[in-house]
Structures are given as structure tokens and as C-alpha cells.
Scaffold this motif. Structure first.
Motif, PDB file in Angstrom:
ATOM      1  N   PRO A  55       0.834  -1.209   0.000  1.00 53.41           N
ATOM      2  CA  PRO A  55       0.000   0.000   0.000  1.00 53.41           C
ATOM      3  C   PRO A  55       0.867   1.256   0.000  1.00 53.41           C
ATOM      4  O   PRO A  55       1.828   1.367   0.760  1.00 53.41           O
ATOM      5  CB  PRO A  55      -0.801  -0.122   1.303  1.00 53.41           C
ATOM      6  N   ALA A  56       0.530   2.201  -0.874  1.00 61.10           N
ATOM      7  CA  ALA A  56       1.294   3.453  -0.968  1.00 61.10           C
ATOM      8  C   ALA A  56       0.370   4.575  -1.410  1.00 61.10           C
ATOM      9  O   ALA A  56      -0.592   4.348  -2.145  1.00 61.10           O
ATOM     10  CB  ALA A  56       2.455   3.296  -1.947  1.00 61.10           C
ATOM     11  N   ASP A  57       0.659   5.773  -0.946  1.00 61.36           N
ATOM     12  CA  ASP A  57      -0.117   6.964  -1.302  1.00 61.36           C
ATOM     13  C   ASP A  57       0.794   7.881  -2.119  1.00 61.36           C
ATOM     14  O   ASP A  57       1.647   8.573  -1.564  1.00 61.36           O
ATOM     15  CB  ASP A  57      -0.602   7.678  -0.042  1.00 61.36           C
ATOM     16  N   LEU A  58       0.625   7.869  -3.438  1.00 65.16           N
ATOM     17  CA  LEU A  58       1.480   8.672  -4.299  1.00 65.16           C
ATOM     18  C   LEU A  58       1.279  10.159  -4.049  1.00 65.16           C
ATOM     19  O   LEU A  58       2.227  10.943  -4.180  1.00 65.16           O
ATOM     20  CB  LEU A  58       1.205   8.343  -5.775  1.00 65.16           C
ATOM     21  N   GLY A  59       0.066  10.560  -3.662  1.00 68.72           N
ATOM     22  CA  GLY A  59      -0.184  11.962  -3.365  1.00 68.72           C
ATOM     23  C   GLY A  59       0.649  12.440  -2.190  1.00 68.72           C
ATOM     24  O   GLY A  59       1.256  13.516  -2.233  1.00 68.72           O
ATOM     25  N   GLU A  60       0.710  11.650  -1.127  1.00 69.02           N
ATOM     26  CA  GLU A  60       1.488  12.025   0.048  1.00 69.02           C
ATOM     27  C   GLU A  60       2.992  11.954  -0.237  1.00 69.02           C
ATOM     28  O   GLU A  60       3.755  12.814   0.208  1.00 69.02           O
ATOM     29  CB  GLU A  60       1.131  11.101   1.219  1.00 69.02           C
ATOM     30  N   ILE A  61       3.404  10.921  -0.984  1.00 68.76           N
ATOM     31  CA  ILE A  61       4.823  10.800  -1.348  1.00 68.76           C
ATOM     32  C   ILE A  61       5.261  12.028  -2.149  1.00 68.76           C
ATOM     33  O   ILE A  61       6.318  12.622  -1.894  1.00 68.76           O
ATOM     34  CB  ILE A  61       5.064   9.519  -2.167  1.00 68.76           C
TER      35      ILE A  61
END
Length: 381
Positions: free
Chosen positions: A228-234
């Protein structure tokens, strides 16, 4: 039917087997078109047929048997094929295997359907000798070009790395000397320290790119673990880091929708980081850089827009592929792009995504990355 006549008459069947072999052995993550899989195979077969039909003197045959082919002023189809296969990520082992499969295909089909059933005569023996000589010549040309290009590209990337590392090293050297001369620490050291840290980070990026390039070319590929990853937050965190280290640029960031997905967190961060670094390096000094992250139903779209001289449309398709002699041509604006965009392309492909560039004088240069939200749990490219 003579062998060269058989090849001409059964060209499509031979090409279809070549295409099937290339498709079954194309690098992981690639989905090459039929025309790309066939590449220069037809032209090479036509060259083989012409060679077999031509009259050879005993002296020419002796010279050819020793591996001495006539010199040519232009690239042969086999040499161009090697360039294309290297650019597509084929290993030299697969390149050689293609010729081995081609040789086997032609002879198998010929003996199965057209070769005389009686004892071979002089013509048939001569056909076999001439065919194998022609295949060996094409193979030698491809292997020589491939090997030459690998060495050439290694020299190019080492040169690029050395060139690009000089700038941050100079900053660190200057800052360290200034700090050493300071009699006491005060606020004036704070911005200098931030600049030095940014330079160190930039060098780490270059070294990471170099290691990834090496892994993608001569190792076992880029290995990643998805989760799971959040590209927006990254992306938001990266923009803040770049903003603090590059106060001469105006960073604009917009995020919308659900930007979460199943990716390798550090790798998608590396994609964004390399694209922003590229915008800083090749965009207008003190220009605006706009970063957008949009979550759609089945994918997330990342865009990085910068201002500056546009990339010619004819050269935009090659911008991610540095394994090409085109990048050495004078006047090519992409010749000093370094490894960053190549690594971006490899990482995006490993995530089964797409990356493209649009560059015009009115719109600026926009890099667009599309990442599907769901990809296999264990990724290897």
C-alpha cells in the motif's frame, strides 16, 4: 527448390516463427508490437538471399570463411537490429539465441518440405555452406555492434556521472571551507548547510541511478516489493523537500482524488524525484514547476510541468532510451540528460505503467506518468 528460393517463397512463415520466438523471450514488462518483434529480420533474410545468389570467387569464399566480410559505408540490417534489441532491453544472450532459432527454423522447414529426399548433391551442400556463412556474418555484425554499444554506453554514463557530480561537489567544497573559516556558528550557516545537504542528496540520487542502471542492464533487473502506498502524500513530501532546497524556483502542487495504490513506495518516490530533478536541471532558471497527482478509478496520473526550450517532437520518442547512438548526435538536446529519465522509464514499466512527454513552446514540457493502482505483489524487472 534451392535454399535461397525456398527462403524467398516462405518468407512470411519464417518471419512468423522469428516473431513468436522474440515475443516469448522479450524482457519482462515489455509488450512489443509485431513490427518491433520482427524488427529488421525481413531485411536480413533478403540480404542472406542476395548473398547466396551472388557469384563468389574462391578467394572471396576463403576470405569469408575466415570471417572477413566486405566493408560497408552504411550500417547493415544486423547492426541496426542489435541497436534496436539493446534499446528494447534484450540481453546479448537473447540476441544470439534469435539467430540460432532463425538458422534452425529455415533448415527445419527446408528439409521438412522442400529439400530433396535423395542424397545431397553439390548444389545442396553449397546452399548449406553459403546459408550458414551468411547467418554467421549477420550474427557477428550484431554481436560486434551490441558489444561496442554496451562499452560505449558505459563510457557515456560514467562521463555523465562525473560531469554531474562536479557541481554538487564544488558546492560542498566551498561550503565546508567557509564553515571552517567561521569563528563561531551563527544563523548565516543555516542556508549554507541546507544547500550542502541538497547537494549531498543530489549525489545520492545519481549514485542510486547508476546502481539501478547497472542492475537493469547487466544484473537480474530491478527488484521491487509492492505494498500500500499513497502517491499523493509521497509527492507532497518530495515537493516540500525540493522547495526548501531550491528557493529560487516556484513549486506548485495540486492533488485530487484517491491517489493510493499497490506499489513499491521508494520506487514510485524515485520516479517523482527524478522527474522533478530533471525539471530543475533542464527547465528555465527560477522558472515555475507544477506537480500534479490525480487519482482516477483504476490508476493514478502524475504530471510534472516546467518551462523552457521545448524538446523537438521528432526526438521526444527517444528521450527515455539512452541506449542509442542518436543521443550522441550534435544538436540533440537530450544528449546530456543523464540516467534519470532512463531510470524513470524502467521503473514505470516495472509497475506496468506508462510514461510520456509533451513539449511545446506554448505549453512547456510536461512529463506524464500513469500507474495502475493494482499490480502484482512481487515485482521484478
Amino acid at each position: 527448390m534451392r535454399l535461397h528460393q525456398f527462403i524467398s517463397a516462405n518468407m512470411e512463415s519464417i518471419l512468423k516463427e522469428w516473431e513468436d520466438f522474440a515475443r516469448a523471450n522479450q524482457p519482462p514488462g515489455r509488450e512489443l508490437k509485431a513490427s518491433e518483434l520482427r524488427d529488421h529480420a525481413q531485411e536480413m533474410l533478403h540480404n542472406i538471399v542476395r548473398d547466396m545468389k551472388s557469384v563468389q570467387t574462391e578467394r572471396e569464399r576463403e576470405s569469408k570463411s575466415q570471417g572477413n566480410s566486405p566493408s560497408q559505408s552504411t550500417d547493415t540490417a544486423a547492426e541496426v537490429h542489435a541497436d534496436e534489441r539493446l534499446g528494447a532491453g534484450f540481453s546479448i544472450k537473447l540476441l544470439v539465441a534469435e539467430y540460432r532459432a532463425l538458422r534452425a527454423t529455415v533448415l527445419r522447414l527446408w528439409f521438412k518440405g522442400e529439400a530433396p529426399s535423395h542424397q545431397e548433391g553439390a548444389d545442396e551442400v553449397d546452399d548449406l555452406i553459403r546459408f550458414n556463412e551468411a547467418i554467421d556474418q549477420a550474427l557477428a555484425e550484431s554481436v560486434a555492434r551490441y558489444s561496442e554499444a554496451v562499452i560505449e554506453n558505459s563510457d557515456i554514463f560514467v562521463g555523465m556521472l562525473g560531469h554531474d557530480l562536479r557541481s554538487p561537489l564544488q558546492v560542498i567544497s566551498f561550503g565546508a571551507a567557509k564553515l571552517k573559516r567561521m569563528e563561531e556558528a551563527d544563523n548565516s550557516a543555516n542556508p549554507l548547510g541546507a544547500t550542502m545537504l541538497a547537494s549531498v542528496q543530489r549525489m545520492k540520487e545519481m549514485l542510486n541511478d547508476l546502481m539501478d542502471f547497472t542492475a537493469s542492464r547487466i544484473g537480474e533487473g530491478l527488484v521491487m516489493q509492492s505494498g500500500p502506498a499513497d502517491l499523493g502524500e509521497i509527492t507532497r513530501q518530495l515537493v516540500e523537500e525540493f522547495r526548501s532546497g531550491h528557493q529560487d524556483h516556484n513549486f506548485r502542487y495540486v492533488s485530487s482524488g484517491d491517489c493510493t495504490g499497490n506499489w513499491d513506495t521508494s520506487r514510485v518516490g524515485q520516479i517523482c524525484q527524478n522527474l522533478i530533478s530533471n525539471a530543475l536541471q533542464h527547465g528555465n532558471p527560477e522558472g515555475d514547476i507544477a506537480i500534479g497527482c490525480e487519482g482516477l478509478a483504476d490508476k493514478v496520473v502524475l504530471t510534472i510541468k516546467s518551462e523552457g526550450k521545448p524538446i523537438p517532437e521528432s526526438q521526444q520518442q527517444d528521450i527515455f532510451q539512452l541506449a542509442s547512438r542518436k543521443h550522441l548526435e550534435a544538436g540533440n538536446p537530450n544528449r546530456n540528460l543523464g540516467m534519470g529519465l532512463y531510470i524513470v522509464h524502467e521503473l514505470v514499466m516495472a509497475h506496468h505503467g506508462r510514461v510520456s512527454v509533451l513539449s511545446t513552446l506554448s505549453e512547456g514540457t510536461i512529463f506524464r506518468v500513469e500507474l495502475p493502482k493494482r499490480v502484482p505483489q512481487d515485482l521484478s524487472h
